[in-house]
Design a protein around this motif. Sequence first.
Motif, short mmCIF file in Angstrom:
data_model
loop_
_atom_site.label_atom_id
_atom_site.label_comp_id
_atom_site.label_asym_id
_atom_site.label_seq_id
_atom_site.Cartn_x
_atom_site.Cartn_y
_atom_site.Cartn_z
N ASN A 100 -5.63 1.37 5.67
CA ASN A 100 -6.18 1.32 7.16
C ASN A 100 -4.95 1.64 7.97
O ASN A 100 -5.28 1.92 9.34
N PHE A 101 -3.90 1.91 7.50
CA PHE A 101 -2.57 2.50 8.22
C PHE A 101 -1.70 3.05 7.35
O PHE A 101 -1.71 2.80 6.13
N GLY A 102 -0.68 3.56 7.77
CA GLY A 102 0.53 4.20 7.14
C GLY A 102 1.77 3.76 7.53
O GLY A 102 1.87 3.31 8.53
N ILE A 103 2.76 4.14 6.88
CA ILE A 103 4.19 4.08 7.09
C ILE A 103 4.72 5.34 6.73
O ILE A 103 4.46 5.96 5.43
N ALA A 104 5.68 5.92 7.44
CA ALA A 104 6.55 6.85 7.39
C ALA A 104 7.66 6.69 7.39
O ALA A 104 8.36 5.81 8.29
N LEU A 105 8.56 7.22 6.32
CA LEU A 105 9.90 7.09 6.07
C LEU A 105 10.69 8.33 6.34
O LEU A 105 10.26 9.43 5.78
N GLU A 119 6.21 -0.60 -4.68
CA GLU A 119 6.16 -1.35 -5.47
C GLU A 119 5.99 -2.89 -5.07
O GLU A 119 5.33 -3.84 -5.86
N VAL A 120 6.48 -3.21 -3.98
CA VAL A 120 6.45 -4.65 -3.33
C VAL A 120 5.25 -4.95 -2.52
O VAL A 120 4.72 -5.65 -2.64
N GLU A 121 5.15 -4.08 -1.54
CA GLU A 121 4.05 -4.05 -0.76
C GLU A 121 2.60 -3.65 -1.20
O GLU A 121 1.63 -3.83 -0.66
N GLY A 122 2.82 -2.58 -2.18
CA GLY A 122 1.57 -2.34 -2.73
C GLY A 122 1.12 -0.72 -2.23
O GLY A 122 -0.11 -0.51 -2.33
N GLY A 123 1.69 0.02 -1.24
CA GLY A 123 1.31 1.01 -0.65
C GLY A 123 1.41 2.00 -1.66
O GLY A 123 1.88 1.86 -2.79
N THR A 124 0.83 3.22 -1.33
CA THR A 124 0.51 4.47 -2.12
C THR A 124 1.53 5.56 -1.56
O THR A 124 1.27 5.91 -0.50
N LEU A 125 2.31 6.22 -2.14
CA LEU A 125 2.92 7.40 -1.75
C LEU A 125 2.07 8.59 -1.93
O LEU A 125 1.72 8.99 -3.05
N ILE A 126 1.76 9.07 -0.79
CA ILE A 126 0.80 10.08 -0.59
C ILE A 126 1.20 11.58 -0.31
O ILE A 126 0.74 12.49 -0.50
N ASN A 127 2.58 11.65 0.18
CA ASN A 127 3.19 12.74 0.53
C ASN A 127 4.62 12.46 0.66
O ASN A 127 5.10 11.46 1.01
N ARG A 128 5.42 13.55 -0.21
CA ARG A 128 6.86 13.57 -0.12
C ARG A 128 7.56 14.78 0.32
O ARG A 128 7.14 15.88 -0.38
N ILE A 129 8.06 14.92 1.40
CA ILE A 129 8.72 16.14 1.89
C ILE A 129 10.21 16.06 2.02
O ILE A 129 10.57 15.33 3.04
N ASP A 130 10.87 16.75 1.32
CA ASP A 130 12.32 16.34 1.27
C ASP A 130 12.95 17.34 2.19
O ASP A 130 14.34 17.00 2.21
N ASP A 131 12.51 18.14 2.90
CA ASP A 131 13.06 18.97 3.88
C ASP A 131 12.08 19.68 4.73
O ASP A 131 11.52 20.43 4.49
N VAL A 132 11.93 19.11 5.97
CA VAL A 132 10.90 19.78 6.94
C VAL A 132 11.50 20.88 7.52
O VAL A 132 10.59 21.79 7.82
N ILE A 172 16.35 6.21 1.51
CA ILE A 172 14.73 6.64 1.45
C ILE A 172 14.03 6.05 0.25
O ILE A 172 13.07 5.61 0.35
N LYS A 173 15.01 6.46 -0.69
CA LYS A 173 14.14 5.97 -2.16
C LYS A 173 14.17 4.55 -2.25
O LYS A 173 13.01 4.15 -2.74
N LYS A 174 15.01 3.96 -1.80
CA LYS A 174 15.08 2.42 -1.91
C LYS A 174 13.88 1.94 -1.24
O LYS A 174 13.23 1.11 -1.83
N TRP A 175 13.82 2.39 -0.01
CA TRP A 175 12.59 1.78 0.95
C TRP A 175 11.27 2.37 0.26
O TRP A 175 10.36 1.26 0.61
N ALA A 176 11.16 3.34 -0.11
CA ALA A 176 9.96 3.81 -0.84
C ALA A 176 9.60 2.99 -1.91
O ALA A 176 8.39 2.69 -2.02
N TRP A 177 10.35 2.55 -2.61
CA TRP A 177 10.11 1.79 -3.85
C TRP A 177 9.66 0.48 -3.26
O TRP A 177 8.44 -0.23 -3.65
N PHE A 178 10.33 -0.13 -2.17
CA PHE A 178 10.02 -1.45 -1.63
C PHE A 178 8.51 -1.26 -1.18
O PHE A 178 7.76 -2.43 -1.31
N HIS A 179 8.13 -0.51 -0.44
CA HIS A 179 6.78 -0.28 0.21
C HIS A 179 5.74 0.00 -0.54
O HIS A 179 4.60 -0.53 -0.38
#
Length: 243
Positions: free
Chosen positions: A126-131, A95-108, A86-93
Amino acid sequence: QGNPCHHSPFDEKPAPSVMAVNPANDLLAQPAVLLGLAIVWISSLVLMYFMASSKSGAAEQAKKESASSFLTKVDHVTYACAAGTIKKWAWFHTEVEGGTLINRIDDVRPGDPDSSMMIWCIDYGNFGIALVEGIDRAQVSQVTRFTQKHGDHAVQHVAYDTKDLDGFRERLSSFGGQLRGDTLVRNDGFGILKQMFARGYEEGNAAEASFPEYVQRPQVNNDAKVAITFSKAAGKGFYDQIE
């Protein structure tokens, strides 16, 4: 030698006008020709009218179809990540795609002895991505089972922004659509979030099938834009219903 001031008789004869020698004038004077030109002109006007009416009708039809649609746009896409990625894909979305990490929940579900998941949320405006990444304890997490079947960073579900979630729920049920429990109502910091999950697109284990999600998010400052936000409560409710 001739008198240079003497003019030839041909010089005294006036030159014919262009109108007098133009054969088109005689042609235009014919009633049949004038009638034909009038018909062509009227036909062009009629054609232009119907073309304009057709475009107007198509635009009006598109407007009506848009007004009758329950779905307005893609709200977010959720990717299921294999264990430890998940950390690797968060970096991709970010650093590469320019998204902003707005919330991180490590255990729901930190108190659940069986299983849980992580959810990291990235906003693109205008939209989001959830990992999501599974947390396996006494049992294998539903997210882990999904990645075991579909692979790492596979689309688990797409969420659609819905104008009238309650009305769409009734419509979906009237067509035989099966839902995963009740509509979730959560406060995600901006107001009330309505969230509904439907059954998977294929038969079999519910945790291994992709599925649709429908949400109705609060408006921010009376603006037409919708806040793409995620809450821990919404993440837990999502996991509970899929589980």
